[in-house]
Design a protein around this motif. Structure first.
Motif, mmCIF file in Angstrom:
data_model
loop_
_atom_site.group_PDB
_atom_site.id
_atom_site.type_symbol
_atom_site.label_atom_id
_atom_site.label_comp_id
_atom_site.label_asym_id
_atom_site.label_seq_id
_atom_site.Cartn_x
_atom_site.Cartn_y
_atom_site.Cartn_z
ATOM 1 N N GLU A 58 0.821 -1.210 0.000
ATOM 2 C CA GLU A 58 0.000 0.000 0.000
ATOM 3 C C GLU A 58 0.853 1.257 0.000
ATOM 4 O OE1 GLU A 58 -3.118 0.712 2.870
ATOM 5 O OE2 GLU A 58 -3.831 -1.337 2.555
ATOM 6 N N LEU A 59 1.866 1.282 0.840
ATOM 7 C CA LEU A 59 2.728 2.458 0.922
ATOM 8 C C LEU A 59 3.584 2.608 -0.339
ATOM 9 C CD1 LEU A 59 3.835 2.186 4.649
ATOM 10 C CD2 LEU A 59 2.041 3.628 3.667
ATOM 11 N N ALA A 60 4.063 1.489 -0.878
ATOM 12 C CA ALA A 60 4.866 1.543 -2.099
ATOM 13 C C ALA A 60 4.022 1.989 -3.293
ATOM 14 C CB ALA A 60 5.508 0.193 -2.367
ATOM 15 N N ALA A 61 2.739 1.643 -3.287
ATOM 16 C CA ALA A 61 1.853 2.039 -4.384
ATOM 17 C C ALA A 61 1.717 3.564 -4.456
ATOM 18 C CB ALA A 61 0.490 1.389 -4.221
ATOM 19 N N LYS A 62 1.889 4.242 -3.350
ATOM 20 C CA LYS A 62 1.839 5.711 -3.353
ATOM 21 C C LYS A 62 3.004 6.298 -4.153
ATOM 22 C CE LYS A 62 -0.601 6.023 0.994
ATOM 23 N NZ LYS A 62 -0.555 6.402 2.402
ATOM 24 N N ASN A 63 4.080 5.528 -4.304
ATOM 25 C CA ASN A 63 5.225 5.934 -5.134
ATOM 26 C C ASN A 63 5.188 5.241 -6.499
ATOM 27 O OD1 ASN A 63 6.392 7.695 -3.289
ATOM 28 N ND2 ASN A 63 7.460 6.046 -2.236
ATOM 29 N N ASP A 64 4.005 4.795 -6.892
ATOM 30 C CA ASP A 64 3.762 4.163 -8.206
ATOM 31 C C ASP A 64 4.381 2.782 -8.367
ATOM 32 O OD1 ASP A 64 2.194 6.296 -9.113
ATOM 33 O OD2 ASP A 64 3.971 7.391 -9.771
ATOM 34 N N TRP A 65 4.720 2.098 -7.300
ATOM 35 C CA TRP A 65 5.240 0.741 -7.410
ATOM 36 C C TRP A 65 4.089 -0.232 -7.625
ATOM 37 C CZ3 TRP A 65 10.087 -1.240 -7.743
ATOM 38 C CH2 TRP A 65 11.141 -0.359 -7.513
ATOM 39 N N GLN A 66 4.251 -1.084 -8.631
ATOM 40 C CA GLN A 66 3.302 -2.161 -8.892
ATOM 41 C C GLN A 66 4.054 -3.476 -8.792
ATOM 42 O OE1 GLN A 66 1.462 -1.444 -12.668
ATOM 43 N NE2 GLN A 66 0.867 0.632 -12.131
ATOM 44 N N PHE A 67 3.308 -4.550 -8.667
ATOM 45 C CA PHE A 67 3.914 -5.876 -8.533
ATOM 46 C C PHE A 67 4.871 -6.158 -9.692
ATOM 47 C CE2 PHE A 67 3.811 -10.505 -9.141
ATOM 48 C CZ PHE A 67 4.276 -10.908 -7.909
ATOM 49 N N THR A 68 4.485 -5.783 -10.897
ATOM 50 C CA THR A 68 5.307 -6.067 -12.076
ATOM 51 C C THR A 68 6.626 -5.290 -12.082
ATOM 52 O OG1 THR A 68 4.034 -4.437 -13.313
ATOM 53 C CG2 THR A 68 3.377 -6.748 -13.542
ATOM 54 N N ASP A 69 6.687 -4.171 -11.359
ATOM 55 C CA ASP A 69 7.931 -3.406 -11.283
ATOM 56 C C ASP A 69 9.028 -4.196 -10.579
ATOM 57 O OD1 ASP A 69 6.883 -1.126 -12.580
ATOM 58 O OD2 ASP A 69 5.975 -0.463 -10.691
ATOM 59 N N TYR A 70 8.656 -4.940 -9.555
ATOM 60 C CA TYR A 70 9.624 -5.771 -8.846
ATOM 61 C C TYR A 70 10.114 -6.902 -9.758
ATOM 62 C CZ TYR A 70 7.577 -3.448 -4.792
ATOM 63 O OH TYR A 70 7.127 -2.512 -3.901
ATOM 64 N N LEU A 71 9.181 -7.505 -10.467
ATOM 65 C CA LEU A 71 9.542 -8.602 -11.380
ATOM 66 C C LEU A 71 10.435 -8.097 -12.508
ATOM 67 C CD1 LEU A 71 6.091 -10.432 -11.652
ATOM 68 C CD2 LEU A 71 7.958 -10.833 -10.021
ATOM 69 N N ALA A 72 10.160 -6.898 -12.989
ATOM 70 C CA ALA A 72 10.955 -6.315 -14.074
ATOM 71 C C ALA A 72 12.399 -6.079 -13.647
ATOM 72 C CB ALA A 72 10.327 -5.011 -14.544
ATOM 73 N N MET A 73 12.621 -5.897 -12.357
ATOM 74 C CA MET A 73 13.979 -5.693 -11.856
ATOM 75 C C MET A 73 14.672 -7.009 -11.509
ATOM 76 S SD MET A 73 13.931 -2.196 -9.682
ATOM 77 C CE MET A 73 15.717 -2.142 -9.774
ATOM 78 N N GLY A 74 14.012 -8.135 -11.798
ATOM 79 C CA GLY A 74 14.628 -9.436 -11.560
ATOM 80 C C GLY A 74 14.314 -10.047 -10.207
#
Length: 118
Positions: A58-74
Motif C-alpha cells: 500500500e505504501l509503495a503504491a503511493k510511489n507508483d510501485w506495482q507488482f510487475t515493477d519488482y519482477l521487471a527488476m529481476g
C-alpha cells in the motif's frame, strides 16, 4: 554487518563494502520510484549478488510501485502477509534461467561443414 538508514541517498552506497546478502526494507515506501530503482539497481549490480527486499504494498503504491515493477527488476515474489507486506528475493545465479537452445548444439553444426556453400 553494515546498516544504512532512511532517508536513503545514493552517496550512502559509495561508503559501504560489497556483501553477499543485502536485506532491504522501507526503500520502495520512502523514495520516489526512479530513485528507488536506481538504488536497487546499484545494490544488485555492484554490492550484493543476493538481495531480500521487504515492501509494504500500500505504501509503495503511493510511489507508483506495482507488482510487475519488482519482477521487471529481476526480483521473485517469495512471501506475503495479510498486513500487506511482500517479500522479494534476487539472486544473480537465478536471474537468467538456463535455456535449452542456448548451447553449441544449436549454434554450431559440424556435421554440415563442407556440405553446403552459402
Amino acid at each position: 554487518m553494515q546498516h544504512l538508514t532512511t532517508p536513503f541517498k545514493q552517496q550512502q552506497l559509495h561508503d559501504i563494502e560489497p556483501v553477499d546478502l543485502a536485506v532491504i526494507s522501507h526503500l520502495t515506501e520512502s523514495l520516489e520510484k526512479p530513485a528507488a530503482q536506481a538504488w536497487l539497481g546499484m545494490i544488485k549490480n555492484q554490492y550484493a549478488p543476493h538481495v531480500i527486499l521487504i515492501s509494504h504494498t500500500e505504501l509503495a503504491a503511493k510511489n507508483d510501485w506495482q507488482f510487475t515493477d519488482y519482477l521487471a527488476m529481476g526480483f521473485k515474489h517469495i512471501a506475503g502477509t495479510e498486513e500487506g507486506l511482500r517479500i522479494f528475493s534476487y539472486a544473480i545465479e537465478n536471474y537468467q534461467p538456463k535455456r535449452d537452445w542456448l548451447n553449441s548444439r544449436f549454434w554450431a553444426n559440424p556435421e554440415m561443414y563442407d556440405k553446403y556453400r552459402w
